[in-house]
Design a protein around this motif. Structure first.
Motif: not given
Length: 268
Positions: A61-75
């Motif tokens: 489970q991740t935080c929404g802001y790191p997800y959209v800022k850094n993780l999209r396309g990688k997870v």
């Protein structure tokens, strides 16, 4: 063996125990669906954020802001929990902006020029939504007089209660959990306002996970919501459902960050 790390809401023992029970059920369900070599227990050996980009990640489970800022396309996004705590609205949630109980601060505008505590600059609930809340009151891109970084929501609450900061934004799920299981930690603070709402903390898996495995994970999470024997576990977690948002549903979190004054530790 794949990695499973669910560590965002486990600060109190009842929450940690309930999360472990949730994984135990998910593990059985996934095993019955044909997944093999699953860990018996949740990983507690690595920091929660180091799990997110591990190639062997099955579920975290991740935080929404790191997800959209850094993780999209990688997870890959699996699902977003739906909690029934105050401040939650389906898969969306707000943060509560707090001040000391004896503070004269009564509104967002009263916070101008004061000291704010944030848990992390990359936190959606502790920083990004906080920025969005005070943005309408900023002047020349500035609002707070000073920012301190505490490292956790608990640390931010303590900073406000002890007078090291005048305000902080606390994830409404975290606040509800503290109120239920560690109420003494919030005795010295009160809620001043709510931030805008944004999509909550998503469950993710590794970027190369197949569509079939993502579907198995979603089915297991859905089964956990419907399983009668997990009623007490869900009640402890405040969990009532899982939603499956799109990546686009998280896009507004970037807009919030772009429209708001920056929050950086040590700002003057």
């Amino acid at each position: 063996m794949p990695l499973v790390s669910i560590a965002m809401y486990v600060t109190s023992q009842p929450l940690a125990d309930a999360t472990a029970e949730l994984w135990s059920f998910l593990r059985r369900t996934l095993s019955q669906a044909g997944l093999e070599d699953l860990p018996e227990t949740l990983d507690q050996s690595i920091p929660y954020d180091e799990a997110w980009l591990r190639p062997d990640l099955l579920l975290s489970q991740t935080c929404g802001y790191p997800y959209v800022k850094n993780l999209r396309g990688k997870v890959r996004l699996v699902a977003t929990p739906v909690y029934d705590h105050p401040g939650c609205d389906g898969p969306s949630m707000c943060s509560f902006i707090i001040a000391r109980k004896d503070s004269p601060l009564r509104s967002l505008e009263d916070l101008r020029g004061t000291t704010a505590a944030i848990n992390s600059p990359d936190s959606n609930s502790g920083s990004n939504l906080f920025r969005a809340a005070v943005a309408p009151f900023a002047r020349n891109g500035r609002f707070f007089g000073r920012i301190i970084e505490t490292g956790s929501h608990g640390g931010s609450i303590a900073a406000v209660a002890e007078g090291r900061a005048d305000s902080a934004a606390i994830d409404c799920v975290t606040y509800a959990n503290i109120r239920r299981f560690d109420a003494s930690h919030i005795e010295g603070v009160r809620i001043v306002a709510e931030t805008p709402k944004g999509p909550g903390l998503p469950f993710i898996t590794s970027g190369d996970t197949s569509d079939e495995r993502v579907l198995l994970l979603r089915r297991a999470l859905d089964a956990a919501i419907r399983e009668p024997s997990l009623a007490a576990t869900r009640a402890t977690l405040g969990l009532v459902d899982f939603a499956v948002p799109s990546e686009a549903d998280y896009e507004p979190l970037l807009s919030l960050a772009g429209d708001a004054p920056p929050l950086r530790a040590g700002a003057d």
